[in-house]
Design a protein around this motif. Structure first.
Motif, mmCIF file in Angstrom:
data_model
loop_
_atom_site.group_PDB
_atom_site.id
_atom_site.type_symbol
_atom_site.label_atom_id
_atom_site.label_comp_id
_atom_site.label_asym_id
_atom_site.label_seq_id
_atom_site.Cartn_x
_atom_site.Cartn_y
_atom_site.Cartn_z
ATOM 1 N N ARG A 30 5.487 0.550 -4.226
ATOM 2 C CA ARG A 30 4.805 -0.742 -4.342
ATOM 3 C C ARG A 30 4.840 -1.502 -3.018
ATOM 4 N N GLU A 31 6.012 -1.567 -2.387
ATOM 5 C CA GLU A 31 6.167 -2.329 -1.143
ATOM 6 C C GLU A 31 5.417 -1.676 0.025
ATOM 7 N N VAL A 32 5.418 -0.350 0.064
ATOM 8 C CA VAL A 32 4.713 0.345 1.153
ATOM 9 C C VAL A 32 3.211 0.096 1.068
ATOM 10 N N TYR A 33 2.641 0.201 -0.144
ATOM 11 C CA TYR A 33 1.196 -0.036 -0.299
ATOM 12 C C TYR A 33 0.834 -1.488 0.001
ATOM 13 N N LYS A 34 1.719 -2.411 -0.351
ATOM 14 C CA LYS A 34 1.486 -3.820 -0.011
ATOM 15 C C LYS A 34 1.427 -3.993 1.512
ATOM 16 N N MET A 35 2.358 -3.345 2.205
ATOM 17 C CA MET A 35 2.402 -3.443 3.664
ATOM 18 C C MET A 35 1.180 -2.793 4.313
ATOM 19 N N ILE A 36 0.785 -1.622 3.809
ATOM 20 C CA ILE A 36 -0.371 -0.913 4.374
ATOM 21 C C ILE A 36 -1.648 -1.743 4.234
ATOM 22 N N ASN A 37 -1.792 -2.455 3.106
ATOM 23 C CA ASN A 37 -3.005 -3.239 2.844
ATOM 24 C C ASN A 37 -2.882 -4.705 3.233
ATOM 25 N N CYS A 38 -1.795 -5.054 3.924
ATOM 26 C CA CYS A 38 -1.574 -6.445 4.322
ATOM 27 C C CYS A 38 -2.711 -6.934 5.228
ATOM 28 N N GLY A 39 -3.328 -8.041 4.874
ATOM 29 C CA GLY A 39 -4.394 -8.626 5.685
ATOM 30 C C GLY A 39 -5.771 -8.044 5.448
ATOM 31 N N SER A 40 -5.872 -7.047 4.543
ATOM 32 C CA SER A 40 -7.180 -6.448 4.272
ATOM 33 C C SER A 40 -8.072 -7.439 3.528
ATOM 34 N N LEU A 41 -9.322 -7.570 3.985
ATOM 35 C CA LEU A 41 -10.260 -8.499 3.334
ATOM 36 C C LEU A 41 -10.616 -8.040 1.924
ATOM 37 N N ASP A 42 -10.395 -6.750 1.620
ATOM 38 C CA ASP A 42 -10.678 -6.245 0.275
ATOM 39 C C ASP A 42 -9.763 -6.872 -0.768
ATOM 40 N N ASN A 43 -8.602 -7.363 -0.336
ATOM 41 C CA ASN A 43 -7.646 -7.988 -1.259
ATOM 42 C C ASN A 43 -7.855 -9.495 -1.381
ATOM 43 N N SER A 65 5.464 -9.095 1.685
ATOM 44 C CA SER A 65 6.528 -8.126 1.419
ATOM 45 C C SER A 65 7.629 -8.251 2.454
ATOM 46 N N ARG A 66 8.896 -8.117 2.021
ATOM 47 C CA ARG A 66 10.014 -8.142 2.956
ATOM 48 C C ARG A 66 10.002 -6.899 3.844
ATOM 49 N N PHE A 67 9.281 -5.856 3.404
ATOM 50 C CA PHE A 67 9.221 -4.614 4.160
ATOM 51 C C PHE A 67 8.232 -4.698 5.310
ATOM 52 N N CYS A 68 7.245 -5.561 5.177
ATOM 53 C CA CYS A 68 6.219 -5.735 6.218
ATOM 54 C C CYS A 68 6.844 -6.439 7.423
ATOM 55 N N THR A 69 6.678 -5.871 8.621
ATOM 56 C CA THR A 69 7.302 -6.461 9.808
ATOM 57 C C THR A 69 6.763 -7.858 10.101
ATOM 58 N N SER A 70 5.483 -8.093 9.800
ATOM 59 C CA SER A 70 4.880 -9.401 10.053
ATOM 60 C C SER A 70 5.327 -10.420 9.003
ATOM 61 N N CYS A 71 5.124 -10.080 7.726
ATOM 62 C CA CYS A 71 5.491 -10.999 6.634
ATOM 63 C C CYS A 71 7.002 -11.135 6.505
ATOM 64 N N GLY A 72 7.722 -10.025 6.759
ATOM 65 C CA GLY A 72 9.181 -10.064 6.687
ATOM 66 C C GLY A 72 9.767 -10.990 7.729
ATOM 67 N N LYS A 73 9.184 -10.971 8.919
ATOM 68 C CA LYS A 73 9.648 -11.866 9.985
ATOM 69 C C LYS A 73 9.396 -13.320 9.603
ATOM 70 N N LYS A 74 8.220 -13.589 9.049
ATOM 71 C CA LYS A 74 7.890 -14.955 8.626
ATOM 72 C C LYS A 74 8.861 -15.426 7.538
ATOM 73 N N LYS A 75 9.110 -14.539 6.568
ATOM 74 C CA LYS A 75 10.022 -14.883 5.476
ATOM 75 C C LYS A 75 11.419 -15.120 6.006
ATOM 76 N N SER A 76 11.830 -14.294 6.957
ATOM 77 C CA SER A 76 13.150 -14.440 7.571
ATOM 78 C C SER A 76 13.282 -15.799 8.263
ATOM 79 N N GLU A 77 12.218 -16.223 8.954
ATOM 80 C CA GLU A 77 12.233 -17.520 9.640
ATOM 81 C C GLU A 77 12.309 -18.672 8.632
ATOM 82 N N GLU A 78 11.586 -18.534 7.519
ATOM 83 C CA GLU A 78 11.600 -19.570 6.487
ATOM 84 C C GLU A 78 12.986 -19.677 5.865
ATOM 85 N N TRP A 79 13.582 -18.519 5.541
ATOM 86 C CA TRP A 79 14.934 -18.509 4.975
ATOM 87 C C TRP A 79 15.936 -19.093 5.964
ATOM 88 N N SER A 80 15.744 -18.766 7.233
ATOM 89 C CA SER A 80 16.637 -19.279 8.271
ATOM 90 C C SER A 80 16.594 -20.804 8.299
#
Length: 408
Positions: A30-43, A65-80
């Motif tokens: 689930r997390e891998v497919y979320k990361m692969i399709n992150c930012g796709s206009l189809d979603n 997703s926490r697994f996505c390097t882009s979204c995970g970094k953003k989430k990490s900054e928010e948690w911080s």
């Protein structure tokens, strides 16, 4: 190499799935497919429009997703930011509670056991603080972050903690505690954790009992606890907390080469601080990275003592960061501001005419939300108009071209 991790999975995930059919946890897929399709206009996407020239800009939804390097970094900054806003105006200490290699397999077999790491480390710290004065029963503040990976991506469960150098007492409002007895902490950590693992494992209990006795004999000073990282200011707190909050196992910047078959990444060796380059087969790399994806809804960050949510100490102390400053940071943490601060470019300036673009629409499942809400409002208003017309007719006594009695 920007976007290289996503590219590695785009190129190889389907083949990896076929080779490892039946061995991949559902949440990994689930997390891998979320990361692969992150930012796709189809979603789905948000549409911005320039009112000056009509130019349209579409921004795809992020996967979060926490697994996505882009979204995970953003989430990490928010948690911080969220965690730093919780800290009371006291010195804090960064601690790391580790476990022997022999115990790692138990946490790999049953990932629910990972919740024992923050629980037991917090129990060890809080019991030591309370033993300082049984009558006062001093309570420190503890924020813990579970890590399952080392710098080399190997399975290495441990927990990072931010701990107040002091605690709130039953009588005394606050007592500073500069000296912490790490020998006592190590032994407490060892006993509490081994007892909890023994109580929670569902199989191989005899095997674990033998291992437990061996560990007591070999590690007479307890399990290793590191605690020399002193935190005095909000800036230091943000740096420490941001570094250790839940984040992807490897950053894009650490990957030096990917040729479709091999991945080369760099890490700093703990023992001597030397930079080491490691080359892995792409499938081995994927296997090492995905094993650190947590289960769905599993909390990697836990709060104890005066930092627990339902504590009587919640609003008792001054904060390390002013609440107005924390609120301002939360408001500024949006897509547009982050891009301006990171790249120095405003993404909502029209590339054609230089005017400011404005929000225009949201598209989800190929449907315009603007049109959907317009129709909804029109239908609701149509019903209201009909109801008002009927009420007016009843009051006037004129319905269907005849007089009707108001009361029957």
């Amino acid at each position: 190499m920007r976007g290289v991790i996503k590219q590695i999975f785009v190129d190889n995930w389907e083949k990896f799935r076929k080779i490892n059919k039946g061995k991949i946890r559902a949440n990994i897929d689930r997390e891998v497919y979320k990361m692969i399709n992150c930012g796709s206009l189809d979603n789905g996407f948000i549409e911005f429009k320039c009112e000056n020239c009509g130019e349209i800009k579409r921004v795809g939804f992020r996967c979060k997703s926490r697994f996505c390097t882009s979204c995970g970094k953003k989430k990490s900054e928010e948690w911080s930011d969220e965690m730093v806003a919780r800290l009371v105006n006291s010195k804090h200490r960064h601690m790391v509670f580790t476990i022997p290699k022999e115990l790692r397999i138990y946490f790999a077999r049953d990932r629910k056991l990972l919740s024992l790491l923050p629980k037991c480390s917090a129990k060890a710290i809080m019991s030591w603080f309370r033993d300082l004065n049984k009558k006062e029963c001093f309570t420190p503040g503890i924020i813990s972050v579970i890590h399952t990976f080392g710098r080399d991506l190997k399975w290495n469960p441990h927990v990072h903690l931010i701990v107040t150098e002091g605690g709130a007492g039953e009588i005394t409002v606050w007592r500073n505690t500069r000296h912490i007895n790490y020998t006592a902490l190590r032994k407490r950590w060892q006993k509490i954790l081994l007892d909890e693992i023994g109580n929670n494992i569902k199989s191989r209990k005899k095997e674990f009992k033998r291992l437990k006795n061996e560990l007591y004999k070999r590690l007479k000073n307890g399990f290793y606890v590191y605690g020399k990282g002193e935190i005095k200011t909000a800036k230091q707190a943000a740096r420490y907390v941001g570094r250790y909050t839940a984040r992807p196992a490897i950053a894009e910047s650490r990957i030096k080469k990917y040729d479709g078959e091999k991945v080369t990444f760099v890490y700093e060796r703990h023992e001597d601080g030397q930079k080491v380059e490691e080359e892995l087969d792409v499938f081995d790399f994927i296997g090492k990275v995905i094993r650190h994806i947590p289960e769905k809804h599993f909390k990697m960050i836990r709060y104890y003592g005066i930092y627990a949510k339902n504590t009587r100490h919640k609003n008792k102390f001054f904060k390390l960061v002013d609440e107005k400053v924390a609120e301002f940071k939360r408001k500024m943490n949006n897509w547009q501001t982050r891009i301006v601060l990171t790249f120095g470019v405003n993404p909502l300036i029209c590339e054609k005419c230089g005017a400011q673009m404005k929000f225009h629409d949201i598209y989800y499942k190929n449907k315009s939300m603007r049109e959907k809400f317009r129709k909804k409002i029109m239908n609701e208003n149509k019903k209201k108009i009909e109801e008002l017309m009927y009420s007016y007719g009843v009051i006037k006594g004129i319905i269907r071209d005849k007089i009707e009695p108001l009361y029957v």
